[in-house]
Design an enzyme around this catalytic site. Structure first.
Site, PDB file in Angstrom:
ATOM      1  N   LYS A  13       0.861  -1.208   0.000  1.00 23.12           N
ATOM      2  CA  LYS A  13       0.000   0.000   0.000  1.00 23.12           C
ATOM      3  C   LYS A  13       0.877   1.231   0.000  1.00 23.12           C
ATOM      4  CE  LYS A  13       0.938   1.339   4.392  1.00 23.12           C
ATOM      5  NZ  LYS A  13       1.612   2.551   4.802  1.00 23.12           N
ATOM      6  N   ASP A  38      -2.400  -1.562   9.931  1.00 23.37           N
ATOM      7  CA  ASP A  38      -2.710  -1.396   8.500  1.00 23.37           C
ATOM      8  C   ASP A  38      -3.433  -2.623   7.936  1.00 23.37           C
ATOM      9  OD1 ASP A  38      -1.648   1.123   8.228  1.00 23.37           O
ATOM     10  OD2 ASP A  38       0.341   0.411   7.638  1.00 23.37           O
TER      11      ASP A  38
END
Ligand code: C5P
Length: 285
Positions: A10, A136
């Protein structure tokens, strides 16, 4: 039986630290996107209770310190299934880079073990299990492009992916510890990117506006500790990137370019300076 899962990295286009919470975590507001740089995990069942991790990465522990190990342990405790797992991790995402590699591996593990043992796990349950392992992970379980708030557990997908563009990633040869960054920052001294403007730019597919609002509250701290971060950012802009920002707690810096030729120029120019340089796109699906 063998299950294969991809674990995409990401990037943070925006990361705002709002305040420190009573539980010690920080309240965040982020815009995150998955990219087409991914680890690859293969899962096979083991009849006894062992968890065995093999990886091509020399940097990662394969014991309880590994996020994959922790994810399987958390699932075993919660779902009480019998059996273990053999996991082969092909590591392609740089480690300790601000690219969520460990979290994405854990998210892929939740998916993989769910399939391997047919657990029919509830998505919300998995999210709850994931938080102590990595904040995350909830985003990595959903992927795409999202507004992420709370300590990372509230994931609101955006109606649009990023407008068409190329992303250049440059990871200098320093490793950043996220817990250390969060323990050292003084929240009152941080800058605050305009996450709402960033979100609107993406939803309106306004590339120019998007480039105006990239920002990361943690960048000043990490750049002060590792000046190479600021240097990379300056070079990216000098070589023609439309915008550049540090991802996560660093040290990877990302640059946006609307033309592939420009992205190539930025990447090639940075290659003499850093070994780990990638040109990627964000994932739409
Ligand atoms: O995301 P991850 O779990 O790797 O974060 C590592 C550490 O960073 C946490 O244990 C916590 O100390 C800090 N952190 C925080 N606020 C967040 C996310 C992480 O203080 N929202």
């Amino acid at each position: 039986m063998e299950i294969i899962e991809k674990a995409p990295a990401k990037i943070n286009l925006g990361l705002d630290v709002l305040y420190k919470r009573d539980d010690g975590y920080h309240e965040l507001e982020m815009i995150m996107a998955s990219i087409d740089l991914a680890d690859r995990l293969t899962f096979t069942p083991i009849k006894d209770e062992r968890i065995i991790i093999e990886t091509n990465s020399g940097f990662l522990p394969t014991d309880r310190k590994n996020n994959i190990f922790q994810a399987i342990e958390a699932m075993k405790k919660h779902y009480q299934f019998k059996g273990g797992a053999h996991v082969t991790l092909q590591k392609n995402i740089p480690v300790a880079a601000g690219l969520g590699g460990g979290s994405s591996d854990a998210a892929a593990t939740f998916r993989g073990i769910n399939r391997l043992y047919n657990l029919q796990a509830d998505f919300e349950d998995l999210k709850q299990l994931s938080i102590p392992i990595g904040t995350d992970i909830p985003f990595c379980m959903e992927g795409k492009t999202a507004l992420v708030t709370g300590l990372g557990e509230i994931v609101t997908p955006l109606s649009q992916a990023l407008p068409q563009c190329w992303v250049v990633l440059v990871k200098p040869r320093v490793s950043v510890s996220t817990p250390r960054v969060f323990s050292k920052i003084d929240v009152d001294e941080l800058g605050h990117p305009n996450i709402t403007a960033l979100k609107n730019a993406i939803e309106n597919q306004d590339y120019n506006e998007l480039t105006q609002h990239l920002g990361n509250s943690l960048e000043t701290y990490t750049s002060a500790k590792f000046p190479v971060v600021q240097l990379i950012k300056e070079k990216m802009l000098q070589f023609g990137a439309d915008a550049a920002v540090m991802s996560g707690s660093g040290p990877t810096v990302i640059a946006l370019c609307d033309k592939h030729s420009r992205a190539l120029h930025v990447a090639n120019s940075l290659k003499g300076f850093c070994q780990e340089v990638y040109i990627v796109r964000t994932l739409n699906k």
